[in-house]
Design a protein around this motif. Sequence first.
Motif, PDB file in Angstrom:
ATOM      1  N   ARG A 145     -20.591 -51.370  17.760  1.00  0.00           N
ATOM      2  CA  ARG A 145     -21.014 -50.919  19.348  1.00  0.00           C
ATOM      3  C   ARG A 145     -21.466 -51.445  20.498  1.00  0.00           C
ATOM      4  O   ARG A 145     -21.187 -50.556  21.410  1.00  0.00           O
ATOM      5  CB  ARG A 145     -22.552 -50.623  18.772  1.00  0.00           C
ATOM      6  CG  ARG A 145     -22.477 -49.799  17.290  1.00  0.00           C
ATOM      7  CD  ARG A 145     -24.242 -49.176  17.078  1.00  0.00           C
ATOM      8  NE  ARG A 145     -24.339 -48.645  15.486  1.00  0.00           N
ATOM      9  CZ  ARG A 145     -24.375 -48.971  14.308  1.00  0.00           C
ATOM     10  NH1 ARG A 145     -24.605 -50.447  14.623  1.00  0.00           N
ATOM     11  NH2 ARG A 145     -24.339 -47.835  13.347  1.00  0.00           N
ATOM     12  N   THR A 146     -21.171 -52.650  20.458  1.00  0.00           N
ATOM     13  CA  THR A 146     -21.636 -53.267  22.205  1.00  0.00           C
ATOM     14  C   THR A 146     -20.227 -52.858  22.423  1.00  0.00           C
ATOM     15  O   THR A 146     -19.451 -52.673  23.771  1.00  0.00           O
ATOM     16  CB  THR A 146     -21.762 -54.881  22.236  1.00  0.00           C
ATOM     17  OG1 THR A 146     -22.685 -54.578  21.234  1.00  0.00           O
ATOM     18  CG2 THR A 146     -21.727 -55.098  23.649  1.00  0.00           C
ATOM     19  N   GLU A 147     -18.778 -53.122  21.775  1.00  0.00           N
ATOM     20  CA  GLU A 147     -17.161 -52.841  22.030  1.00  0.00           C
ATOM     21  C   GLU A 147     -17.112 -51.254  23.066  1.00  0.00           C
ATOM     22  O   GLU A 147     -16.788 -51.341  23.883  1.00  0.00           O
ATOM     23  CB  GLU A 147     -16.584 -53.232  21.248  1.00  0.00           C
ATOM     24  CG  GLU A 147     -16.536 -55.103  21.625  1.00  0.00           C
ATOM     25  CD  GLU A 147     -15.048 -55.072  20.305  1.00  0.00           C
ATOM     26  OE1 GLU A 147     -15.073 -54.629  19.614  1.00  0.00           O
ATOM     27  OE2 GLU A 147     -15.000 -56.239  19.876  1.00  0.00           O
ATOM     28  N   LYS A 148     -17.924 -50.245  22.038  1.00  0.00           N
ATOM     29  CA  LYS A 148     -17.754 -49.026  22.215  1.00  0.00           C
ATOM     30  C   LYS A 148     -18.614 -48.867  23.191  1.00  0.00           C
ATOM     31  O   LYS A 148     -17.978 -47.858  24.354  1.00  0.00           O
ATOM     32  CB  LYS A 148     -18.078 -48.133  21.136  1.00  0.00           C
ATOM     33  CG  LYS A 148     -17.159 -48.316  19.763  1.00  0.00           C
ATOM     34  CD  LYS A 148     -17.634 -47.670  18.531  1.00  0.00           C
ATOM     35  CE  LYS A 148     -16.689 -47.898  17.236  1.00  0.00           C
ATOM     36  NZ  LYS A 148     -17.149 -46.859  16.265  1.00  0.00           N
ATOM     37  N   ALA A 149     -19.573 -49.247  23.946  1.00  0.00           N
ATOM     38  CA  ALA A 149     -20.447 -48.596  24.752  1.00  0.00           C
ATOM     39  C   ALA A 149     -19.354 -49.176  26.293  1.00  0.00           C
ATOM     40  O   ALA A 149     -19.465 -48.122  26.782  1.00  0.00           O
ATOM     41  CB  ALA A 149     -21.402 -49.857  24.934  1.00  0.00           C
ATOM     42  N   VAL A 150     -19.363 -50.418  25.583  1.00  0.00           N
ATOM     43  CA  VAL A 150     -17.972 -51.032  27.663  1.00  0.00           C
ATOM     44  C   VAL A 150     -17.230 -50.013  27.308  1.00  0.00           C
ATOM     45  O   VAL A 150     -16.945 -49.355  28.492  1.00  0.00           O
ATOM     46  CB  VAL A 150     -18.000 -52.843  27.475  1.00  0.00           C
ATOM     47  CG1 VAL A 150     -16.245 -52.611  27.954  1.00  0.00           C
ATOM     48  CG2 VAL A 150     -18.805 -53.152  27.141  1.00  0.00           C
ATOM     49  N   GLN A 151     -15.973 -49.603  26.385  1.00  0.00           N
ATOM     50  CA  GLN A 151     -15.315 -48.785  26.515  1.00  0.00           C
ATOM     51  C   GLN A 151     -15.629 -47.233  27.272  1.00  0.00           C
ATOM     52  O   GLN A 151     -14.929 -46.925  27.796  1.00  0.00           O
ATOM     53  CB  GLN A 151     -14.563 -48.467  24.977  1.00  0.00           C
ATOM     54  CG  GLN A 151     -14.213 -49.765  24.657  1.00  0.00           C
ATOM     55  CD  GLN A 151     -13.498 -49.431  22.957  1.00  0.00           C
ATOM     56  OE1 GLN A 151     -13.730 -48.560  22.619  1.00  0.00           O
ATOM     57  NE2 GLN A 151     -13.275 -50.210  22.643  1.00  0.00           N
ATOM     58  N   ALA A 152     -16.895 -46.585  26.388  1.00  0.00           N
ATOM     59  CA  ALA A 152     -17.156 -45.845  26.790  1.00  0.00           C
ATOM     60  C   ALA A 152     -18.111 -45.580  28.619  1.00  0.00           C
ATOM     61  O   ALA A 152     -17.142 -44.530  29.616  1.00  0.00           O
ATOM     62  CB  ALA A 152     -18.441 -44.987  26.124  1.00  0.00           C
ATOM     63  N   PHE A 153     -18.674 -46.659  28.599  1.00  0.00           N
ATOM     64  CA  PHE A 153     -19.093 -46.370  30.159  1.00  0.00           C
ATOM     65  C   PHE A 153     -17.980 -46.671  30.960  1.00  0.00           C
ATOM     66  O   PHE A 153     -17.709 -46.656  32.155  1.00  0.00           O
ATOM     67  CB  PHE A 153     -19.713 -47.745  30.178  1.00  0.00           C
ATOM     68  CG  PHE A 153     -21.039 -46.991  29.155  1.00  0.00           C
ATOM     69  CD1 PHE A 153     -21.764 -45.939  30.498  1.00  0.00           C
ATOM     70  CD2 PHE A 153     -21.614 -48.564  28.844  1.00  0.00           C
ATOM     71  CE1 PHE A 153     -23.090 -46.207  29.612  1.00  0.00           C
ATOM     72  CE2 PHE A 153     -23.234 -48.112  28.351  1.00  0.00           C
ATOM     73  CZ  PHE A 153     -23.803 -46.835  28.422  1.00  0.00           C
ATOM     74  N   GLU A 154     -16.502 -46.921  30.617  1.00  0.00           N
ATOM     75  CA  GLU A 154     -15.315 -47.716  31.333  1.00  0.00           C
ATOM     76  C   GLU A 154     -15.123 -45.717  32.168  1.00  0.00           C
ATOM     77  O   GLU A 154     -14.280 -46.069  32.768  1.00  0.00           O
ATOM     78  CB  GLU A 154     -14.927 -48.353  30.652  1.00  0.00           C
ATOM     79  CG  GLU A 154     -15.443 -49.861  30.654  1.00  0.00           C
ATOM     80  CD  GLU A 154     -14.300 -50.946  30.368  1.00  0.00           C
ATOM     81  OE1 GLU A 154     -13.388 -50.965  29.759  1.00  0.00           O
ATOM     82  OE2 GLU A 154     -14.631 -51.605  30.734  1.00  0.00           O
TER      83      GLU A 154
END
Length: 288
Positions: A145-154
């Motif tokens: 979920r942390t990685e997906k958060a980064v991807q979405a914010f990017e």
Amino acid sequence: MRSLAFEGGKGCARAATRFAAILLVALALGACSLFDKDAPIAPEEPADKLYNEGLYLLNTKKDAKAAAKKFEEVDRQHPYSEWARKALIMSAFAYYEGNAYEDCINAARRYVTLHPGSPDAAYAQFLIGASYFDQMPEISRDQDRTEKAVQAFEEVARKYPNSEYAVSAKRKIEIARDQLAGKEVDIGRQLLNTRNYTGAINRFKVVVTRYQRTRHVEEALLRLTEAYMALGIVEEAQTSAAVLGHNFPDSRWYKDAYALMQSRGLEPTENKGHWISQAFAKLASGNL
């Protein structure tokens, strides 16, 4: 002949009577189903009425999930209206407020897909990232979920750089990336403790090459120094310690690295061609 005709006539009459009886029963059953109070056909409600009911449930009753359902009803009953577009982003927001993160993500993704050029598209994308961000687990657990958060914010920062959400997205990216770096260091430490030095080096290398702007890079450089020394690869250990000292001279991690060098009669010496030096050269030049 007359007798047969008569009998045939009576047969037709009986068949017609039976058919009429069946038809009357069918009509009666159909009428029951049409007027059955347990299965009514609900008339459409005005879009603005449904929308305002959703706002009331959200703002006054503080029932976010009920509000989201009301907003969804706008989209169901009036799918091609302007109210439907507004209701879709509001349903995503309501789900987020109610901590229904998966529902929020689904609604926000649908909004971005259907209305990519809308002024609210940036906010919808931000809600996706925020939903993952709020579910980030502790470092010892899986960081999907942390990685997906980064991807979405990017995506927010890349697609909507001038939006009001871009600054907040970048700030949250830094926090999430720091957590990802912490996870790599945590695994690397465990590998060091089991003397899997090569595996540990690979984990710390990820931190140095991908997460240099996080607070964990200092410890990663120290652990690289320790791992290389344990393997007897002195030049790499000296470079790691030297880069640590050059970039973080007041770090407690550098004090430990320097003490380790001194205990072996060595000094931190940087090899400019080493991957560690190259990684920090890219950071200094702004290419990372």
